[in-house]
Write an enzyme that holds these catalytic residues in place. Structure first.
Site, PDB file in Angstrom:
ATOM      1  N   ARG A  66       8.463 -74.971 -30.169  1.00 15.55           N
ATOM      2  CA  ARG A  66       7.928 -76.312 -29.947  1.00 15.55           C
ATOM      3  C   ARG A  66       8.150 -77.083 -31.236  1.00 15.55           C
ATOM      4  O   ARG A  66       7.857 -76.576 -32.319  1.00 15.55           O
ATOM      5  CB  ARG A  66       6.421 -76.182 -29.707  1.00 15.55           C
ATOM      6  CG  ARG A  66       5.942 -76.823 -28.443  1.00 15.55           C
ATOM      7  CD  ARG A  66       4.522 -76.454 -28.162  1.00 15.55           C
ATOM      8  NE  ARG A  66       3.622 -76.836 -29.237  1.00 15.55           N
ATOM      9  CZ  ARG A  66       2.321 -76.568 -29.229  1.00 15.55           C
ATOM     10  NH1 ARG A  66       1.797 -75.904 -28.235  1.00 15.55           N
ATOM     11  NH2 ARG A  66       1.552 -76.942 -30.213  1.00 15.55           N
ATOM     12  N   ARG A  77       5.535 -68.851 -33.310  1.00 12.41           N
ATOM     13  CA  ARG A  77       5.313 -68.947 -31.864  1.00 12.41           C
ATOM     14  C   ARG A  77       6.617 -69.287 -31.151  1.00 12.41           C
ATOM     15  O   ARG A  77       7.365 -70.172 -31.582  1.00 12.41           O
ATOM     16  CB  ARG A  77       4.294 -70.073 -31.651  1.00 12.41           C
ATOM     17  CG  ARG A  77       3.603 -70.118 -30.367  1.00 12.41           C
ATOM     18  CD  ARG A  77       2.180 -70.608 -30.529  1.00 12.41           C
ATOM     19  NE  ARG A  77       2.087 -71.935 -31.169  1.00 12.41           N
ATOM     20  CZ  ARG A  77       0.930 -72.515 -31.456  1.00 12.41           C
ATOM     21  NH1 ARG A  77      -0.197 -71.929 -31.192  1.00 12.41           N
ATOM     22  NH2 ARG A  77       0.919 -73.698 -32.031  1.00 12.41           N
ATOM     23  N   ARG A 137     -15.562 -81.932 -39.062  1.00 12.00           N
ATOM     24  CA  ARG A 137     -14.315 -81.597 -39.736  1.00 12.00           C
ATOM     25  C   ARG A 137     -14.418 -81.854 -41.247  1.00 12.00           C
ATOM     26  O   ARG A 137     -13.473 -81.605 -41.970  1.00 12.00           O
ATOM     27  CB  ARG A 137     -13.262 -82.519 -39.148  1.00 12.00           C
ATOM     28  CG  ARG A 137     -11.846 -82.079 -39.075  1.00 12.00           C
ATOM     29  CD  ARG A 137     -11.470 -81.261 -37.906  1.00 12.00           C
ATOM     30  NE  ARG A 137     -10.086 -81.486 -37.522  1.00 12.00           N
ATOM     31  CZ  ARG A 137      -9.664 -81.411 -36.271  1.00 12.00           C
ATOM     32  NH1 ARG A 137     -10.507 -81.161 -35.306  1.00 12.00           N
ATOM     33  NH2 ARG A 137      -8.402 -81.572 -35.998  1.00 12.00           N
ATOM     34  N   LYS A 184      -8.650 -70.610 -32.073  1.00 13.78           N
ATOM     35  CA  LYS A 184      -9.956 -71.246 -31.827  1.00 13.78           C
ATOM     36  C   LYS A 184     -10.045 -71.813 -30.416  1.00 13.78           C
ATOM     37  O   LYS A 184     -11.058 -71.659 -29.744  1.00 13.78           O
ATOM     38  CB  LYS A 184     -10.182 -72.359 -32.860  1.00 13.78           C
ATOM     39  CG  LYS A 184     -11.420 -73.203 -32.590  1.00 13.78           C
ATOM     40  CD  LYS A 184     -11.707 -74.131 -33.743  1.00 13.78           C
ATOM     41  CE  LYS A 184     -10.695 -75.241 -33.895  1.00 13.78           C
ATOM     42  NZ  LYS A 184     -10.774 -76.294 -32.864  1.00 13.78           N
ATOM     43  N   ARG A 242      -2.631 -80.319 -42.153  1.00 12.08           N
ATOM     44  CA  ARG A 242      -3.826 -79.928 -41.388  1.00 12.08           C
ATOM     45  C   ARG A 242      -4.583 -78.816 -42.098  1.00 12.08           C
ATOM     46  O   ARG A 242      -5.804 -78.807 -42.142  1.00 12.08           O
ATOM     47  CB  ARG A 242      -3.421 -79.456 -39.980  1.00 12.08           C
ATOM     48  CG  ARG A 242      -2.861 -80.556 -39.119  1.00 12.08           C
ATOM     49  CD  ARG A 242      -2.286 -79.968 -37.864  1.00 12.08           C
ATOM     50  NE  ARG A 242      -3.366 -79.478 -37.011  1.00 12.08           N
ATOM     51  CZ  ARG A 242      -3.837 -80.154 -35.978  1.00 12.08           C
ATOM     52  NH1 ARG A 242      -3.320 -81.302 -35.647  1.00 12.08           N
ATOM     53  NH2 ARG A 242      -4.810 -79.669 -35.250  1.00 12.08           N
TER      54      ARG A 242
HETATM   55  P1  AMP Z   1      -7.179 -81.430 -32.634  1.00 12.72           P
HETATM   56  O1  AMP Z   1      -6.835 -81.476 -31.187  1.00 12.72           O
HETATM   57  O2  AMP Z   1      -8.565 -80.874 -32.890  1.00 12.72           O
HETATM   58  O3  AMP Z   1      -6.143 -80.802 -33.475  1.00 12.72           O
HETATM   59  O4  AMP Z   1      -7.272 -82.970 -33.090  1.00 12.72           O
HETATM   60  C1  AMP Z   1      -6.150 -83.827 -33.049  1.00 12.72           C
HETATM   61  C2  AMP Z   1      -6.318 -84.932 -34.066  1.00 12.72           C
HETATM   62  O5  AMP Z   1      -7.467 -85.733 -33.748  1.00 12.72           O
HETATM   63  C3  AMP Z   1      -6.584 -84.477 -35.489  1.00 12.72           C
HETATM   64  O6  AMP Z   1      -5.381 -84.165 -36.169  1.00 12.72           O
HETATM   65  C4  AMP Z   1      -7.268 -85.689 -36.097  1.00 12.72           C
HETATM   66  O7  AMP Z   1      -6.341 -86.715 -36.397  1.00 12.72           O
HETATM   67  C5  AMP Z   1      -8.115 -86.154 -34.939  1.00 12.72           C
HETATM   68  N1  AMP Z   1      -9.453 -85.531 -34.994  1.00 12.72           N
HETATM   69  C6  AMP Z   1      -9.952 -84.561 -34.174  1.00 12.72           C
HETATM   70  N2  AMP Z   1     -11.201 -84.238 -34.517  1.00 12.72           N
HETATM   71  C7  AMP Z   1     -11.523 -85.001 -35.586  1.00 12.72           C
HETATM   72  C8  AMP Z   1     -12.667 -85.121 -36.406  1.00 12.72           C
HETATM   73  N3  AMP Z   1     -13.764 -84.365 -36.218  1.00 12.72           N
HETATM   74  N4  AMP Z   1     -12.634 -86.030 -37.428  1.00 12.72           N
HETATM   75  C9  AMP Z   1     -11.560 -86.802 -37.630  1.00 12.72           C
HETATM   76  N5  AMP Z   1     -10.425 -86.733 -36.906  1.00 12.72           N
HETATM   77  C10 AMP Z   1     -10.405 -85.842 -35.889  1.00 12.72           C
END
Ligand code: AMP
Length: 223
Positions: free
Chosen positions: A161, A126, A87, A13, A173
């Site tokens: 990693r 990866r 989300r 993504k 996740r």
């Molecule tokens: P990402 O970089 O998109 O994987 O986001 C890293 C972390 O930020 C996620 O694991 C969540 O803890 C938090 N996060 C990102 N976007 C959201 C969202 N829309 N709602 C709630 N938490 C978020």
């Protein structure tokens, strides 16, 4: 052009989002990146968010929703790509309300489709080349399988990693992403239902090909 992009961790993504952003010169509004910025700057919001992020949980809606909607107002006037938000179903509905209030339209919603086990393998398979992190190597993807235990591009040493190998964190996740009742897929389907009625396009994008073939398919549909 205003768009949303959905896809599980491991679906590419981020890569596809960046390509779309560049091609159409959009503001890339990425909720995860906004949180990381706040954490880096040591803001109150960053401190609160960090607790949840470190546990692999979603940051509560009371913090996340105003933060993203604010950023959208500030940076979104020339077109935007929203990535990582919404989300869950609550965020999806709030976003829709906010867009209507602001008179903003959505043009495209992209969902990258990838079976859960494939997404997990992609992350866990990866391997990073010590010479260049952009040399693609993945023990579970035939097209980019390492050469034995060495980088397929330059023969360099490969390493993993640590967070790619944390199976519990990946599962957590993915539990949130693949939840089609209240989680991220529920948010995606909320927009899928609206697409026909509201006149925007919902693109189901098969995430199993190579980065380039997925990119070509996507760009052909964004016209
Ligand atoms: P990402 O970089 O998109 O994987 O986001 C890293 C972390 O930020 C996620 O694991 C969540 O803890 C938090 N996060 C990102 N976007 C959201 C969202 N829309 N709602 C709630 N938490 C978020």
């Amino acid at each position: 052009m205003n768009s949303l992009i959905f896809g599980p961790n491991g679906s590419g993504k981020g890569t596809q989002g960046s390509l779309v952003k560049q091609k159409f010169n959009l503001a890339h509004i990425e909720s995860g990146a906004i949180f990381r910025q706040h954490i880096g700057q040591g803001t109150d919001l960053g401190k609160k968010a960090k607790e949840y992020i470190d546990r692999g949980e979603l940051v509560p809606d009371e913090i996340t929703i105003p933060m993203v909607l604010e950023t959208l107002k500030e940076k979104g006037s020339g077109g935007w790509l929203l990535d990582g938000f919404p989300r869950n179903i609550v965020q999806a509905k709030k976003l829709w309300e906010a867009l209507n209030e602001a008179g903003m339209k959505i043009d495209y919603v992209v969902e990258i489709l990838l079976p859960r086990q494939v997404a997990k393998n992609r992350i866990m398979g990866r391997r990073l080349c010590v010479n260049d992190p952009n040399h693609p190597n993945n023990i579970f993807i035939d097209a980019i399988k390492p050469d034995g235990d060495k980088c397929r591009v330059c023969g360099g040493e490969l390493k993993t990693r640590a967070d790619d190998q944390d199976e519990a964190a990946i599962d957590k996740r993915h539990d949130i992403y693949y939840d089609d009742k209240t989680g991220t897929l529920a948010a995606a389907y909320f927009y899928k239902d609206l697409a026909g009625k509201e006149g925007f396009k919902y693109i189901d994008l098969d995430g199993e090909g190579s980065i380039d073939s997925i990119k070509d398919t996507l760009l052909k549909q964004l016209v």
